[in-house]
Design a protein around this motif. Structure first.
Motif, mmCIF file in Angstrom:
data_model
loop_
_atom_site.group_PDB
_atom_site.id
_atom_site.type_symbol
_atom_site.label_atom_id
_atom_site.label_comp_id
_atom_site.label_asym_id
_atom_site.label_seq_id
_atom_site.Cartn_x
_atom_site.Cartn_y
_atom_site.Cartn_z
ATOM 1 N N SER A 120 37.833 38.628 9.051
ATOM 2 C CA SER A 120 36.595 37.868 9.233
ATOM 3 C C SER A 120 35.329 38.659 8.956
ATOM 4 O O SER A 120 34.321 38.094 8.552
ATOM 5 C CB SER A 120 36.540 37.309 10.652
ATOM 6 O OG SER A 120 36.675 38.347 11.606
ATOM 7 N N THR A 163 35.255 38.331 15.484
ATOM 8 C CA THR A 163 34.664 37.651 14.322
ATOM 9 C C THR A 163 33.583 38.457 13.631
ATOM 10 O O THR A 163 33.553 38.544 12.410
ATOM 11 C CB THR A 163 34.110 36.285 14.758
ATOM 12 O OG1 THR A 163 35.166 35.514 15.316
ATOM 13 C CG2 THR A 163 33.504 35.532 13.595
ATOM 14 N N LEU A 179 35.009 35.767 19.644
ATOM 15 C CA LEU A 179 34.740 34.339 19.496
ATOM 16 C C LEU A 179 35.324 33.503 20.628
ATOM 17 O O LEU A 179 34.614 32.742 21.283
ATOM 18 C CB LEU A 179 35.281 33.858 18.147
ATOM 19 C CG LEU A 179 35.080 32.379 17.828
ATOM 20 C CD1 LEU A 179 33.617 32.087 17.561
ATOM 21 C CD2 LEU A 179 35.925 31.960 16.628
ATOM 22 N N GLN A 213 29.243 34.727 17.092
ATOM 23 C CA GLN A 213 29.811 35.061 15.781
ATOM 24 C C GLN A 213 29.080 36.221 15.111
ATOM 25 O O GLN A 213 29.546 37.346 15.127
ATOM 26 C CB GLN A 213 29.839 33.810 14.897
ATOM 27 C CG GLN A 213 30.591 32.654 15.570
ATOM 28 C CD GLN A 213 31.191 31.662 14.609
ATOM 29 O OE1 GLN A 213 32.148 31.954 13.917
ATOM 30 N NE2 GLN A 213 30.639 30.458 14.583
ATOM 31 N N SER A 228 26.778 30.527 18.410
ATOM 32 C CA SER A 228 26.897 29.386 17.504
ATOM 33 C C SER A 228 26.947 28.027 18.185
ATOM 34 O O SER A 228 26.239 27.097 17.804
ATOM 35 C CB SER A 228 28.125 29.555 16.608
ATOM 36 O OG SER A 228 27.943 30.640 15.739
ATOM 37 N N TYR A 260 25.355 31.248 11.907
ATOM 38 C CA TYR A 260 26.518 32.131 11.754
ATOM 39 C C TYR A 260 26.081 33.567 11.470
ATOM 40 O O TYR A 260 26.148 34.422 12.330
ATOM 41 C CB TYR A 260 27.434 31.603 10.651
ATOM 42 C CG TYR A 260 28.813 32.228 10.679
ATOM 43 C CD1 TYR A 260 29.881 31.559 11.244
ATOM 44 C CD2 TYR A 260 29.050 33.490 10.131
ATOM 45 C CE1 TYR A 260 31.157 32.123 11.280
ATOM 46 C CE2 TYR A 260 30.317 34.070 10.166
ATOM 47 C CZ TYR A 260 31.356 33.380 10.735
ATOM 48 O OH TYR A 260 32.608 33.945 10.771
#
Length: 393
Positions: A120, A163, A179, A213, A228, A260
């Motif tokens: 990620s 993340t 996350l 995130q 988020s 994000y």
């Protein structure tokens, strides 16, 4: 007896020729020389520089594509960072790995293709060590600058869908957004757990998160987190104390729909990419709206699924888009930049450092000695992959 090609064979060949003919169709070139934000007649604060996409990496012909020999490298790009030599690192969910783009030698390398993983985000410290967040395995993997495995960060159950990553080289810290744990875990660069930022359960209270995130740090070491599902950004001191927040769900300026990626330029301005608005909003160091970069689209200066954003020491802005499978690069016109580039001089393509054959570590700690590295267990990710996947231009 002479054999004839089956009807299905003719159909396949016709299809290939049709695709090949379409593939050679060229759209008119787009003039990007005047792409700026805010738009004219307002004074430019950000200018478009260039894009890096699959077609810029010397893709082969339609025949090579049919045979599986294409040199495409971006399938589902997500995370991005840049080291001190200007090399770009991109995580890719499609290939389940990380690509390194050498802008000097105009080459790309992979960082290993991991089985059953969800790479990620990626970060690089001042020693050139590479940190890869893997949501599939709930760990962060660390490699040295020669792409040899060093260690794994995150004990069993400690990370739940890591993340985002951010590194504080001065304090020798690694921040990891957790996350599904709804917190941010902080480690030293040797992988030792230091502290947690956040609450026991996800909530909208100050200092708490609901699906954190993106992460970034400003010049003073303050942490910024895209919270988020609370549709906001929160800021913390280097000690993890809540400072302030900004943003809410909505469609007004300064509102968010799915924040994000996040980054901060040399003057403290905050950049937040939004997956649903398909833009990047620029806010002051206090979180006040200033202007917006882009809108939905596939042309230069527009976005489709802009997941991550990174700003380097020269205020070059890198935005990675999953749907458009590309990286767009912009220049923030800081006061320092304007002094170094007289008024009227157009923004050039990303200014790269002089070519070098070996990265020189500049941080406080030395890279791990290869002889001292632990024996890699079978469940650990593989060593980095093959060298030289293709040319950039």
């Amino acid at each position: 007896m002479k054999k004839s090609l089956p009807a299905t064979g003719y159909l396949l060949l016709a299809t290939i020729f049709l695709i090949a003919g379409c593939a050679t169709t060229q759209e008119p070139a787009i003039d990007t020389s005047n792409l700026q934000w805010p738009p004219a007649p307002d004074k430019a604060r950000v200018r478009y520089v260039k894009s890096i996409a699959n077609e810029a990496f010397g893709e082969k012909s339609i025949w090579d594509m049919m045979l599986g020999e294409s040199e495409k490298f971006l399938a589902r790009p997500r995370g991005i960072t840049v080291d001190r030599l200007g090399n770009i690192y991109v995580t890719d969910l499609g290939f389940r790995g990380v690509f390194i783009i050498d802008q000097v030698k105009k080459k790309i390398r992979d960082v290993g293709l991991f089985e059953s993983s969800f790479t990620s985000d990626v970060a690089v410290d001042d020693n050139g060590r590479i940190y890869i967040a893997d949501r599939g395995r709930n760990n962060v993997y660390v490699y040295d600058q020669n792409r040899n495995y060093i260690l794994t960060i995150g004990k069993a159950g400690e990370l739940k869908s890591p993340t985002g990553l951010a590194i504080d080289n001065e304090r020798q810290r690694l921040y990891v957004s957790n996350l599904r744990g709804h917190d941010v875990k902080v480690y030293d660069l040797s992988g030792n757990f230091l502290l947690k930022i956040g609450c026991e359960k996800g909530s909208g209270a100050d200092g708490c998160f609901f699906a954190p995130q993106g992460l970034t740090l400003d010049g003073a070491g303050n942490l910024y987190v895209t919270d988020s599902f609370n549709f906001r950004v929160q800021s913390f001191t280097p000690e993890g104390k809540f400072k302030f927040k900004f943003g809410e769900v909505g469609d007004a300026r300064g509102d968010f729909a799915m924040p994000y990626g996040i980054a901060v330029d040399s003057e403290g301005n905050i950049y937040v990419s939004d997956l649903r608005f398909n833009n990047v909003q620029v806010l002051s160091k206090e979180g006040k709206y200033i202007f917006t970069i882009g809108e939905y689209g596939d042309k230069p200066g527009t976005f489709s699924s802009p997941y991550d954003i990174y700003i380097d020491e020269k205020d070059m802005i890198y935005v990675v888009e999953e749907a458009n499978r590309r990286i767009q690069i912009f220049q923030y016109l800081s006061e320092r930049y304007k002094k170094e580039h007289p008024e009227g001089e157009s923004v050039k393509e990303a200014e790269q450092p002089a070519e070098t054959t070996k990265q020189q570590p500049t941080g406080k700690t030395e890279p791990a000695n290869k002889a001292e590295q632990p024996v890699k267990e079978p469940e650990q990710p593989p060593l980095f992959g093959k060298e030289g996947l293709g040319e950039i231009y």
